[in-house]
Design an enzyme around this catalytic site. Structure first.
Site, PDB file in Angstrom:
ATOM      1  N   TYR A  53      49.415  58.738  25.938  1.00 25.13           N
ATOM      2  CA  TYR A  53      48.779  58.237  27.051  1.00 25.13           C
ATOM      3  C   TYR A  53      48.331  59.317  28.088  1.00 25.13           C
ATOM      4  O   TYR A  53      48.974  60.237  28.211  1.00 25.13           O
ATOM      5  CB  TYR A  53      49.932  57.321  28.005  1.00 25.13           C
ATOM      6  N   SER A 210      49.029  44.166  28.130  1.00 24.60           N
ATOM      7  CA  SER A 210      47.813  43.435  28.517  1.00 24.60           C
ATOM      8  C   SER A 210      48.267  42.157  28.929  1.00 24.60           C
ATOM      9  O   SER A 210      47.547  41.263  28.162  1.00 24.60           O
ATOM     10  CB  SER A 210      46.563  43.556  27.472  1.00 24.60           C
ATOM     11  N   PRO A 211      49.175  41.781  29.469  1.00 26.46           N
ATOM     12  CA  PRO A 211      49.661  40.380  29.677  1.00 26.46           C
ATOM     13  C   PRO A 211      48.477  39.348  30.648  1.00 26.46           C
ATOM     14  O   PRO A 211      48.613  38.355  30.701  1.00 26.46           O
ATOM     15  CB  PRO A 211      50.778  40.600  30.499  1.00 26.46           C
ATOM     16  N   LEU A 212      47.429  40.393  31.258  1.00 20.12           N
ATOM     17  CA  LEU A 212      46.607  39.780  32.066  1.00 20.12           C
ATOM     18  C   LEU A 212      45.285  39.706  31.490  1.00 20.12           C
ATOM     19  O   LEU A 212      44.210  39.299  31.832  1.00 20.12           O
ATOM     20  CB  LEU A 212      46.478  40.277  33.391  1.00 20.12           C
ATOM     21  N   GLY A 215      42.405  42.103  32.637  1.00 18.24           N
ATOM     22  CA  GLY A 215      41.619  41.765  34.020  1.00 18.24           C
ATOM     23  C   GLY A 215      40.400  40.902  33.610  1.00 18.24           C
ATOM     24  O   GLY A 215      39.598  40.727  34.471  1.00 18.24           O
ATOM     25  N   PHE A 218      39.245  37.786  35.606  1.00 15.94           N
ATOM     26  CA  PHE A 218      38.742  37.818  37.008  1.00 15.94           C
ATOM     27  C   PHE A 218      37.398  38.075  37.073  1.00 15.94           C
ATOM     28  O   PHE A 218      36.679  38.062  38.240  1.00 15.94           O
ATOM     29  CB  PHE A 218      39.465  39.071  37.647  1.00 15.94           C
TER      30      PHE A 218
END
Length: 299
Positions: A53, A210-212, A215, A218
């Site tokens: 990372y 990456s639970p959303l 993004g 949006f």
């Protein structure tokens, strides 16, 4: 916040904070300390890292920020990963991106993570990606050494399919404790490839990166994403909340016991995510989201 027991030695907070973008946030040491303190106040004591990372830099940034804060280090739990070798100026010997699950790399990477993070033990070490060149017995040898020396408390994998998980598990004398996989109402493939079923079969709590859905919801543009976004708004209106909270609640509602990894450096957004644990979706609402994401009704 509820602690999720993975084995007799390791429990993680129900929500995990992911720091893979830490280098992009350009936080000072004090700001990183404030982020950790804020997470702890919310009940999040688990921080998800990987050796790669931030172009091999995030572990050191995190470790440097907490270097003189043993009061914080004593309260947190560290998850990190190894096995990917990136093309990077930090690793000039790499001429192609590849995977390495050799004994030497696993042990060396874990020991380097300990130095960078400034901690005495890693709570959970994951193999970052399935390696087509993996030797399960060699991985087992590395895990045994790290466990015996007290450098790593528990082990798991990330992005493994059930058969890949079983092949590695067969070489080990102790159980793998999690599989960190991509799960969200935007990304349903882990339901199709047998991974969620397998986790339920053996009683494993998967971690969700990456639970959303990155993004993407949006900035929805496709018919599928616009439909899903509209359904999320409809359900969020019923619960007087926001669609991001509903997306987290959708994950938490599943009986497999998913641990979402929150990738934001904004404490307000992190707090909003944790508020999803108080939202109880009905079974029909869960399927409203499922059907919208699938683009078709269940058979």
């Amino acid at each position: 916040m509820e602690q999720i027991k993975l084995n007799d030695e390791v429990s993680l907070s129900k929500f995990v904070h992911g720091v893979w973008r830490l280098a992009e946030w350009n936080y000072t040491n004090e700001q990183i300390q404030q982020l950790v303190e804020g997470c702890l106040e919310l009940g999040i004591d688990t921080f998800d890292h990987a050796d790669i990372y931030g172009d091999y830099g995030c572990e050191k940034l995190f470790g440097d920020a907490l270097k003189n804060r043993n009061d914080l280090k004593e309260k947190i739990k560290i998850v990190t990963k190894c096995g990917i070798k990136l093309l990077s100026a930090q690793r000039p010997e790499h001429y192609i991106k590849h995977y390495d699950t050799s004994f030497e790399h696993i042990v060396g990477s874990a020991e380097n993570s300990l130095r960078q993070l400034g901690v005495e033990a890693i709570d959970l070490l994951l193999i970052h990606r399935p390696d087509p060149f993996i030797n399960p017995q060699e991985v087992a040898k590395a895990f045994d050494k790290l466990k015996t020396e007290g450098k790593v408390k528990a082990f798991g994998v990330s992005n493994f399919l059930p058969q890949q998980f079983k092949a590695l598990q067969a070489a080990l004398d102790f159980p793998l404790v999690t599989n960190q996989i991509e799960i969200s109402c935007v990304s349903l493939h882990e339901f199709d490839n047998g991974t969620i079923d397998f986790c339920q079969e053996i009683g494993l709590h998967p971690m969700a990166w990456s639970p959303l859905g990155g993004g993407s919801i949006f900035n929805a543009q496709t018919h599928r994403m616009l439909t899903l976004k509209n359904v999320l708004h409809k359900i969020s209106d019923r619960h007087d909340t926001t669609i991001d909270r509903i997306m987290f609640a959708w994950l938490l509602a599943h009986p497999v016991g998913i641990l979402p990894v929150i990738g934001s450096g904004n404490l307000d957004r992190i707090k909003a995510a944790t508020e999803a644990q108080h939202i109880k979706l009905s079974r029909q609402e869960w399927f409203e989201i499922w059907v919208a994401s699938r683009g078709e009704n269940v058979p």
